[in-house]
Scaffold this active site. Sequence first.
Site, PDB file in Angstrom:
ATOM      1  N   HIS A   1      72.098  80.214  88.014  1.00 55.51           N
ATOM      2  CA  HIS A   1      71.518  80.713  89.268  1.00 55.51           C
ATOM      3  C   HIS A   1      72.443  80.578  90.465  1.00 55.51           C
ATOM      4  O   HIS A   1      72.002  80.827  91.589  1.00 55.51           O
ATOM      5  CB  HIS A   1      70.232  79.966  89.604  1.00 55.51           C
ATOM      6  CG  HIS A   1      69.104  80.224  88.666  1.00 55.51           C
ATOM      7  ND1 HIS A   1      68.196  81.241  88.844  1.00 55.51           N
ATOM      8  CD2 HIS A   1      68.749  79.611  87.530  1.00 55.51           C
ATOM      9  CE1 HIS A   1      67.313  81.222  87.863  1.00 55.51           C
ATOM     10  NE2 HIS A   1      67.625  80.241  87.042  1.00 55.51           N
TER      11      HIS A   1
ATOM     12  N   LYS B   1      63.941  82.077 104.148  1.00 55.47           N
ATOM     13  CA  LYS B   1      64.638  81.559 102.969  1.00 55.47           C
ATOM     14  C   LYS B   1      65.178  80.188 103.352  1.00 55.47           C
ATOM     15  O   LYS B   1      65.131  79.808 104.532  1.00 55.47           O
ATOM     16  CB  LYS B   1      65.792  82.486 102.548  1.00 55.47           C
ATOM     17  CG  LYS B   1      66.683  82.892 103.752  1.00 55.47           C
ATOM     18  CD  LYS B   1      67.774  83.863 103.356  1.00 55.47           C
ATOM     19  CE  LYS B   1      67.302  85.308 103.238  1.00 55.47           C
ATOM     20  NZ  LYS B   1      67.373  85.843 101.890  1.00 55.47           N
ATOM     21  N   ARG B   2      65.707  79.416 102.375  1.00 54.14           N
ATOM     22  CA  ARG B   2      66.319  78.151 102.737  1.00 54.14           C
ATOM     23  C   ARG B   2      67.426  78.388 103.771  1.00 54.14           C
ATOM     24  O   ARG B   2      68.066  79.450 103.786  1.00 54.14           O
ATOM     25  CB  ARG B   2      66.890  77.467 101.489  1.00 54.14           C
ATOM     26  CG  ARG B   2      65.823  76.808 100.642  1.00 54.14           C
ATOM     27  CD  ARG B   2      65.092  75.719 101.398  1.00 54.14           C
ATOM     28  NE  ARG B   2      65.866  74.507 101.450  1.00 54.14           N
ATOM     29  CZ  ARG B   2      65.676  73.445 100.682  1.00 54.14           C
ATOM     30  NH1 ARG B   2      64.700  73.437  99.786  1.00 54.14           N
ATOM     31  NH2 ARG B   2      66.433  72.381 100.802  1.00 54.14           N
TER      32      ARG B   2
ATOM     33  N   LYS C   1      73.809  82.001 103.703  1.00 54.67           N
ATOM     34  CA  LYS C   1      72.741  82.984 103.938  1.00 54.67           C
ATOM     35  C   LYS C   1      72.809  83.558 105.356  1.00 54.67           C
ATOM     36  O   LYS C   1      72.148  84.523 105.681  1.00 54.67           O
ATOM     37  CB  LYS C   1      71.377  82.351 103.679  1.00 54.67           C
ATOM     38  CG  LYS C   1      71.165  81.948 102.206  1.00 54.67           C
ATOM     39  CD  LYS C   1      69.822  81.283 102.017  1.00 54.67           C
ATOM     40  CE  LYS C   1      69.629  80.677 100.621  1.00 54.67           C
ATOM     41  NZ  LYS C   1      69.232  81.674  99.601  1.00 54.67           N
TER      42      LYS C   1
ATOM     43  N   THR D   1      65.233  86.897  95.670  1.00 56.38           N
ATOM     44  CA  THR D   1      63.983  87.454  95.155  1.00 56.38           C
ATOM     45  C   THR D   1      63.074  87.816  96.332  1.00 56.38           C
ATOM     46  O   THR D   1      62.248  88.710  96.226  1.00 56.38           O
ATOM     47  CB  THR D   1      63.253  86.455  94.227  1.00 56.38           C
ATOM     48  OG1 THR D   1      63.275  85.160  94.835  1.00 56.38           O
ATOM     49  CG2 THR D   1      63.943  86.394  92.874  1.00 56.38           C
TER      50      THR D   1
ATOM     51  N   LYS E   1      60.512  91.154  97.283  1.00 55.22           N
ATOM     52  CA  LYS E   1      59.137  91.088  97.785  1.00 55.22           C
ATOM     53  C   LYS E   1      58.990  91.938  99.051  1.00 55.22           C
ATOM     54  O   LYS E   1      57.993  92.652  99.228  1.00 55.22           O
ATOM     55  CB  LYS E   1      58.746  89.633  98.070  1.00 55.22           C
ATOM     56  CG  LYS E   1      58.718  88.782  96.803  1.00 55.22           C
ATOM     57  CD  LYS E   1      58.723  87.283  97.093  1.00 55.22           C
ATOM     58  CE  LYS E   1      59.029  86.501  95.816  1.00 55.22           C
ATOM     59  NZ  LYS E   1      59.388  85.090  96.060  1.00 55.22           N
TER      60      LYS E   1
END
Length: 810
Positions: free
Chosen positions: A366, A547-548, A553, A655, A659
């Site tokens: 992952h 998100k985290r 990110k 993911t 969504k």
Amino acid sequence: MKRVEIAGKPPPVKDLIAPSPETFRSDILRHLTFTMGKDAAHASVYDWRLALSFALRDRIVEPWFAATRQTWDEGRKRVYYLSMEFLIGRILEDAAINLGLRDVAAAALETLGQDFRAIVEDEPDAALGNGGLGRLAACYMESMATLGCPGYGYGIRYEHGLFKQRFEGGRQVESPEDWLNQRHPWEFERPEAAYEVGFKGEVVREGGRAVWLPGETVRAEAHDTPVVGWAGRWANTLRLWAAKPTTLFDLDRFNRGDYAAAAEPEALARTLSRVLYPDDTTYAGKELRLKQEYFLTSAALQDILRRHLSAGYALEDLPQHVAIQMNDTHPAIAGPELIRLLVDQHGLGFDAAIDIAVACLGYTNHTLLPEALERWATYLMGNVLPRHLQIIEEIDAWHLRHHPTRPHWVGIVKHHEVRMGELAFITAHKVNGVSALHTDLVRQNLFSELEALHPGRIVNQTNGVTPRRWLRMANPALSGLITKAIGPGWEADLDRLKGLEAHVDDAAFRADFAAAKRTNKVALADWIARTQGVTVCPDAIFDVQVKRIHEYKRQLLNILETIAHWHAIRQNPQGDWVPRVRIFGGKAAPGYLAAKEIIRLINDVAAVINNDPVTGDLLKVVYPANYNVSMAERLIPAADLSEQISTAGKEASGTGNMKFALNGALTIGTLDGANVEIREQVGPDNFFLFGLTAAEVVERRKTPDHARQAILASQPLQDVLQMIAEGQFSPDEPARYHGLVHNMWHSDYFLVASDFTAYAEAQRAVEAAFRRPDDWWRMAALNTARMGFFSSDRAIRGYMAEIWGAASAL
Ligand code: 26W
């Protein structure tokens, strides 16, 4: 263990027959009275919730038994999903929907004077995970149940899930989560299903055989939660292990009055399943973590072998009946543990044992981030799991024997460390990445030498999400419209969303689509006003990044561009601006200081912007604390714009991106992870692409002063960094962000500056599109219509066919 035949042939799995609201009402009342011991006149929301949960749970038991029976009777292959994390969220409404009982339950409760929504929202999230990897495991459990894939999830029953987040002076403050503080109605305790798990001690030789004499042991006790699939046609088990002491307490010490010392063994054992590690994408190397990983894995494998043998099968036939999936390397001790059980306890030879292990095991990678790849110091491994270290060395030697051309730098044990990625690769018959791009990078970078020795072992299985929770449940407005347009049943056949394409040129349909989104935005605006004390206009673009918090990110890119946009509006307040609400959500690992600094900056910027009368409703920044699955269910259906802006090559898949698009948000994103495939599916015209590619990122980093160059080339970015450095967002402490700004100029490893201009331009393109409602809603509807590929049903079908060799029992 033999099953007792009750009355001839067991009943087959059958389609659900929903009870009437009257029948279900009496089920609820029965549980309120006899299970909760409460009178309706004095029952609290909590009592009603538990009564309802038990009434629903009762209706899962039958399909659950039927599925188990059918699996035994047909001798079906079972899939075991081993994961340190299952980020389930709330269970009640999801179970009700899958059982087809949501409306019946709501109607029954109404006659009892109770509000279904209030009861649903009383349930605490089961937050047994950090983020993507844990939520994926939860979606996959639900899809396995929907598809009738006989399967078990194995995990740890953490007493405390992911920490709760609050903000104090804009800073993240953590506190323990306490979901088991109240009754958990969805699990069945199985004190009889328990195994001993050993640690430490020594290995002795007895007649040529190795015998491990552990220095410590704990008991792993099973807690089973049924996982029911769509339409209640199948149910699987999520089995979570709780750690208990093998010796209860020291009676001698107790009698001497030394109560604390007497309770020591118990306290020590329980520590194992006490709390979820809150590290996301950083590896810490802590002994307790290794013990947790082995605790889960050993209990699971003992359970798997017990079930296999009790069916009367031979150990040699294990791969015909058992597939074991390792969710990242966290359970990668499964290879050595399975070999140990087969060799030391069942007397098989090493070569036979490793062949069996490889045939059973699969490994999903992952992440490529080097700081997230698990490595254990050999001294630690040798201390905690001495027999396993021997077996790991044997596996390494066996592998080298079979592949004498293996380069000297490749192997499991190197530089006094056990590399869990290499171990998982070598002990698995299939290794998979989680998006097409990620799998390519796994092949080319992470495991290139092993791939050359084992061509074909690496395969791709692009992630997916369950449409039951993430569309049907979270977005009733859009779900209703979809059913109206294409008929029922799309929830279990998501490719049928394609049928919406025929409607996107119909103005009335687009208006309905926009109205569904507006319903969700109004609900979110109300919630924001209520909980955050910020008023936002539902006609603004709802722009969401949840998100985290991690540097890769790039929440920093988002907030810097927000500042630039604010500055631009202030320069020309009378300009024709498109109003925006920039919504953030997410937690930082408690020890990740750079991420925590970004959180504080976002909150500091929000405080200034939200109180600026000049920009007013044109720009708001909202960052609700404690983002979790339930908050995601609120935010995602209300989003117009989905921020998927990681530095290319860093996000394995994502993911959340799926969504959002499924719920009709447009994506602003880089060519990273599954964004690449989302863009292919929805069409490049319906996606706001920007930024360097993964290959360009690698090239760009070779320019030593790439950050400086990029900043000098952008006046807006220079202005933003100047404002931050001057303390405009931290007037009480002007130097607060000097470190951050310095880092932007001189390092900027994640290329925020290099992508800034492209990102800002993409944001202007978003605004231009939002001004053309016909185009916007057409694009949004096309996103929903074309996201069928990203159902976790498709992903699980891929795993079943290409990795597990398992078939549907339905
Ligand atoms: C041992 C420390 C640690 C803990 C968790 C290292 C790494 C992790 C996970 C692998 C992090 C994770 O959740 N990865 C995410 O997995 C998702 C599901 O495949 C992907 O969608 C995300 O891109 C990936 O970051």
